[in-house]
Design an enzyme around this catalytic site. Structure first.
Site, mmCIF file in Angstrom:
data_model
loop_
_atom_site.group_PDB
_atom_site.id
_atom_site.type_symbol
_atom_site.label_atom_id
_atom_site.label_comp_id
_atom_site.label_asym_id
_atom_site.label_seq_id
_atom_site.Cartn_x
_atom_site.Cartn_y
_atom_site.Cartn_z
ATOM 1 N N ASP A 289 0.841 -1.201 0.000
ATOM 2 C CA ASP A 289 0.000 0.000 0.000
ATOM 3 C C ASP A 289 0.878 1.255 0.000
ATOM 4 O O ASP A 289 1.559 1.534 0.996
ATOM 5 C CB ASP A 289 -0.908 -0.011 1.233
ATOM 6 C CG ASP A 289 -1.951 1.097 1.218
ATOM 7 O OD1 ASP A 289 -1.711 2.137 0.588
ATOM 8 O OD2 ASP A 289 -3.001 0.920 1.851
ATOM 9 N N HIS A 320 -3.561 0.504 -2.706
ATOM 10 C CA HIS A 320 -4.459 1.179 -1.761
ATOM 11 C C HIS A 320 -5.880 1.110 -2.295
ATOM 12 O O HIS A 320 -6.218 1.757 -3.285
ATOM 13 C CB HIS A 320 -4.026 2.638 -1.575
ATOM 14 C CG HIS A 320 -4.839 3.364 -0.545
ATOM 15 N ND1 HIS A 320 -4.690 3.128 0.811
ATOM 16 C CD2 HIS A 320 -5.809 4.306 -0.660
ATOM 17 C CE1 HIS A 320 -5.533 3.902 1.480
ATOM 18 N NE2 HIS A 320 -6.219 4.623 0.611
#
Length: 361
Positions: A289, A320
């Protein structure tokens, strides 16, 4: 496949391992763009859902006369969700109020499966009128609590579920901690959550993510510049060059009640009351992420090891809020979240039968 479920051992944890292990969405296989998490992030932010859902808006007045908006997803053809006992799924956008195509796509998937999806919009976000010179701080759950109370009154026989996206998870996690066993929710899930709000703002984010959200926030706030000028320096606010600058100007530089950055986060950290949470929460996170930051410093692993209510589904790739599948517009993370809610309902029904308890009203 390559996913790991980190949690404290329990009967519920064993049930989730079995249920998620059977899910077709989590069986591995080739993923598109496994090494390009920023492209996954851009797709999630910019790609509209197909088909575009129809929305029925409802404005809810808060005790101080402020307004939040509830957007009920009724499907592309105006078809509503299930009946009075169908689960109500509350969708919480990121902290900038950006209702992404991914969040709407999750709502459509839920609608197809008989859920009643509704999007929670904070004050002044996503076209919700700002009737008082007050916005909602990062981890202040008071407005969310009023909205959930209203949903419980409107659907008294339906299970209430909640899922948040990205930085919007700060609001949901704060609510679960403050409310404890009185949250009125049966289960919750966080997709790519931000666990440590202050560290997140101070570390900075990739410009591909930060600048679009910063522009989105400024555009929304500029509509209310006259009323907000009573409480905040709007010229300084609109010159902000980062999300941290904007957050600090908006909430710490308030003319009537200025406060320090440290004090603000004492009141708004998402996990400040995490030990009090009493609702099962699935946190779907990717090790790559680019927005949350490095897993070693941004994931509260000790919380998942010690709390019986927090479950971390950790994947090596997904970016993400991305988690794309090869089929365009599909997100395996959405399938995992909906499978989690199905497994939770199954487990709770089995516990009620085992203990001979009456169904909760």
């Amino acid at each position: 496949g390559r996913c790991r479920l980190l949690c404290k051992p329990s009967a519920l944890a064993q049930h989730l391992v079995r249920s998620l292990g059977r899910s077709a969405a989590l069986r591995g296989g080739p993923w598109p763009w496994p090494r390009w998490p920023r492209l996954q992030m851009l797709q999630q932010l910019l790609q509209p859902p197909e088909p575009e859902p129809a929305v029925a808006r409802e404005l809810l007045q808060m005790p101080d006369a402020g307004l939040v908006a509830l957007d009920w997803l009724v499907g592309p053809g105006g078809a509503a969700g299930g009946g009075g006992s169908s689960p109500v799924l509350l969708l919480i956008p990121n902290a900038a109020g950006k209702v992404t195509g991914g969040l709407l796509q999750l709502g459509l998937r839920a609608l197809e499966r008989g859920f009643i999806p509704v999007v929670f919009n904070r004050r002044g976000h996503n076209g919700c009128p700002l009737t008082t010179p007050r916005l909602q701080p990062f981890g202040d759950p008071r407005d969310l609590r009023e909205a959930i109370t209203y949903l419980r009154c409107r659907h008294p026989c339906a299970p209430l579920l909640a899922v948040s996206e990205g930085s919007g998870s700060g609001l949901l996690l704060a609510y679960l901690g403050e409310s404890g066993s009185s949250s009125r929710l049966a289960a919750a899930a966080c997709i790519s959550p931000i666990f440590r709000g202050r560290d997140w703002f101070e570390s900075g984010m990739p410009w591909l993510y930060e600048w679009p959200l910063l522009l989105h926030l400024k555009q929304g706030l500029s509509r209310y510049s006259r009323s907000l000028a009573e409480v905040v320096d709007m010229e300084k606010l609109l010159r902000s060059r980062s999300l941290r600058d904007l957050e600090e100007t908006l909430f710490c530089g308030s003319k009537p009640h200025p406060t320090s950055w440290e004090t603000y986060w004492d009141r708004n950290e998402p996990l400040r009351d995490a030990d009090e949470a009493a609702v099962p929460v699935l946190c779907l996170c990717s090790a790559d992420d680019p927005v949350r930051g490095a897993a070693a410093r941004s994931l509260p692993l000790e919380l998942f090891r010690t709390s019986p209510y927090f479950f971390l589904l950790l994947t090596p790739h997904g970016g993400h809020c991305g988690f794309p599948q090869r089929e365009p517009g599909r997100c395996w993370g959405h399938e995992a979240v909906l499978e989690y809610f199905r497994a939770m309902a199954e487990f709770l029904r089995a516990e009620e039968r085992r203990k001979g308890l009456p169904r909760a009203r």
